[in-house]
Design a protein around this motif. Structure first.
Motif, short mmCIF file in Angstrom:
data_model
loop_
_atom_site.label_atom_id
_atom_site.label_comp_id
_atom_site.label_asym_id
_atom_site.label_seq_id
_atom_site.Cartn_x
_atom_site.Cartn_y
_atom_site.Cartn_z
N ALA A 1 1.20 -1.40 -0.23
CA ALA A 1 0.40 -0.05 -0.05
C ALA A 1 1.54 1.89 0.26
CB ALA A 1 -0.32 0.27 0.67
N SER B 1 1.73 3.03 -3.86
CA SER B 1 0.89 4.59 -3.53
C SER B 1 1.65 5.91 -3.62
CB SER B 1 0.12 5.35 -2.14
OG SER B 1 0.03 5.71 -1.98
N ASN C 1 -5.18 -3.80 -0.69
CA ASN C 1 -4.69 -2.93 0.35
C ASN C 1 -3.87 -2.39 -0.91
OD1 ASN C 1 -4.94 -2.93 2.96
ND2 ASN C 1 -2.33 -2.80 3.16
N ALA C 2 -3.35 -2.49 -1.92
CA ALA C 2 -2.04 -1.73 -2.66
C ALA C 2 -3.41 -0.98 -3.12
CB ALA C 2 -1.19 -2.32 -3.61
N ALA D 1 -5.47 1.98 -1.50
CA ALA D 1 -4.34 3.23 -1.10
C ALA D 1 -4.85 4.11 -2.69
CB ALA D 1 -3.19 2.87 -0.87
#
Length: 407
Positions: free
Chosen positions: A83, A87, A112-113, A116
């Motif tokens: 993440a 980002s 999850n990445a 972000a």
């Protein structure tokens, strides 16, 4: 001119699959930016962002992680790292879209990445869990989930086609040109079937005054999505007429939006109006899904799949205190509007949820716990009366003007 598509995955166990997709993307005229989140084995293809860099971004060391052999710890660390690293890489202009493939662990890390990244960045996830409840992976972001059909384990007759279509999907997403529009300041509005008339009339007034209104259905996901857009700094004002999700959060209904509902506008400094709309109801599914502990309560069958339960006096006292607590966090102009003749269609006099005692408990606690200086406007009408909707819109316009003058 080609775009750059990030490919995020475990290059030790999924290297061949990512190499296949990479080559398809290159053949389409685009470039790739490969992010390795593997831990144990050696990567099968080269990465632009290495596993060591990803692990450091998550606050750990990949060699130490590999030595422990703890899969749960590895997923947690690489999720944090992915993440943070993705980002940062996107902010630096290193990629325009992202694609990932994996099972439960890989999906967790990749999503999850993706969560972000900003809304609008194309995000495609080929996953073994797509087709199930993926709300925990997707959250409130614009992630496209594609069922892998078979496991992400080799190139075969089935996976070859699924992976190729996924590559085509993300390429198409970066190739499309978004038509230009007349962008106006954005206002969010919360709505339910029981407040549709109010929101529609208020929206009309706001649009006539130069705003674009985004309406969110208060189903839990709707409230969370609305709050996420406010948190992202995309919203000029909040028309929060329907705060019903707090009734579900408190009592245990199916449309809860989490304990931070009503905080985004307050903390972000977004001008707002707040109404205790539809706090007379808690939402459940079909009648047989209502928990046994609520036997004897007052119910209303909204449709075959939605059963509404009337909130009682004590629940309304608690809801009044909760709303005041959230509103008191506000750093921008905020006003509370109260419709004295019913907070939904069915709480009006003569309707199924009419309960003056419960409404009074809600209104009294709300007013008693608000910090000094928060305007409270009480109107002798139902929430869906045109006069109430117009008052909501005009008060929000007033707060928007005051906020602009103070900047």
């Amino acid at each position: 001119m080609g775009k750059t598509i990030a490919l995020l995955g475990a290059l030790d166990t999924k290297g061949a699959e990512y190499g296949y997709v990479r080559d398809l993307i290159h053949a389409r005229g685009h470039k790739t930016f490969i992010i390795d989140v593997g831990v144990m084995g050696q990567p099968a293809i080269a990465a632009d962002l290495t596993r060591e860099e990803v692990a450091r971004a998550g606050g750990g060391d990949v060699a130490a992680l590999a030595g422990k052999g703890d899969r749960g710890e590895a997923v947690a660390l690489m999720s944090r790292g992915a993440a943070a690293a993705a980002s940062r890489a996107h902010a630096e202009g290193k990629f325009d879209a992202i694609l990932a493939m994996g099972g439960t662990g890989g999906t967790s890390v990749a999503c999850n990445a993706m969560r972000a990244l900003p809304l609008g960045v194309p995000k495609v996830m080929v996953s073994t869990v797509a087709g199930t409840d993926v709300s925990g992976y997707v959250g409130v972001k614009d992630i496209v989930m594609i069922p892998s059909i078979v496991d992400v384990a080799g190139i075969n007759r089935i996976s070859r086609e699924v992976f190729a279509r996924a590559a085509g999907a993300v390429c198409g997403m970066v190739e499309i040109e978004i038509p230009a529009g007349q962008d106006k300041p954005l206002v969010t509005a919360s709505m339910f079937g029981n407040t549709t008339a109010a929101v529609e009339r208020a929206r009309q007034i706001l649009e006539e005054n130069g705003y674009e209104v985004l309406v969110f259905h208060c189903t839990g996901t709707g409230g969370r999505t609305m709050e996420s857009l406010i948190e992202a700094g995309l919203i000029a004002g909040s028309l929060d007429i329907t705060t019903t999700e707090w009734a579900d959060e408190l009592v245990g209904g199916v449309f809860a939006a989490g304990p931070t509902r009503l905080e985004a506008a307050a903390r972000r400094g977004v001008p707002a109006i707040v109404v205790p709309g539809c706090l007379d109801m808690v939402n459940f599914g079909a009648p047989e899904t209502v928990p046994e502990k609520f036997k004897g309560r007052t119910f209303y069958q909204h449709n075959p799949n939605v059963t509404l339960m009337r909130t009682n006096v004590e629940e309304n006292r608690q809801l009044g205190r909760i709303l005041a607590e959230k509103i008191n966090l506000s750093t921008a102009p905020v006003s509370v509007l109260i419709p004295l003749r019913g907070i939904s269609v069915i709480s009006a006099e003569g309707k199924a949820f009419y309960s003056p005692e419960a409404d009074k408990a809600l209104f009294d606690e709300l007013k008693a716990n608000l910090k000094p200086g928060v305007p409270v406007i009480e109107l002798d009408c139902n929430i869906n009366d045109a006069a109430f909707a117009e008052a909501c819109a005009q008060e929000l316009l007033k707060n928007l003007k005051a906020d602009a003058a103070a900047r």
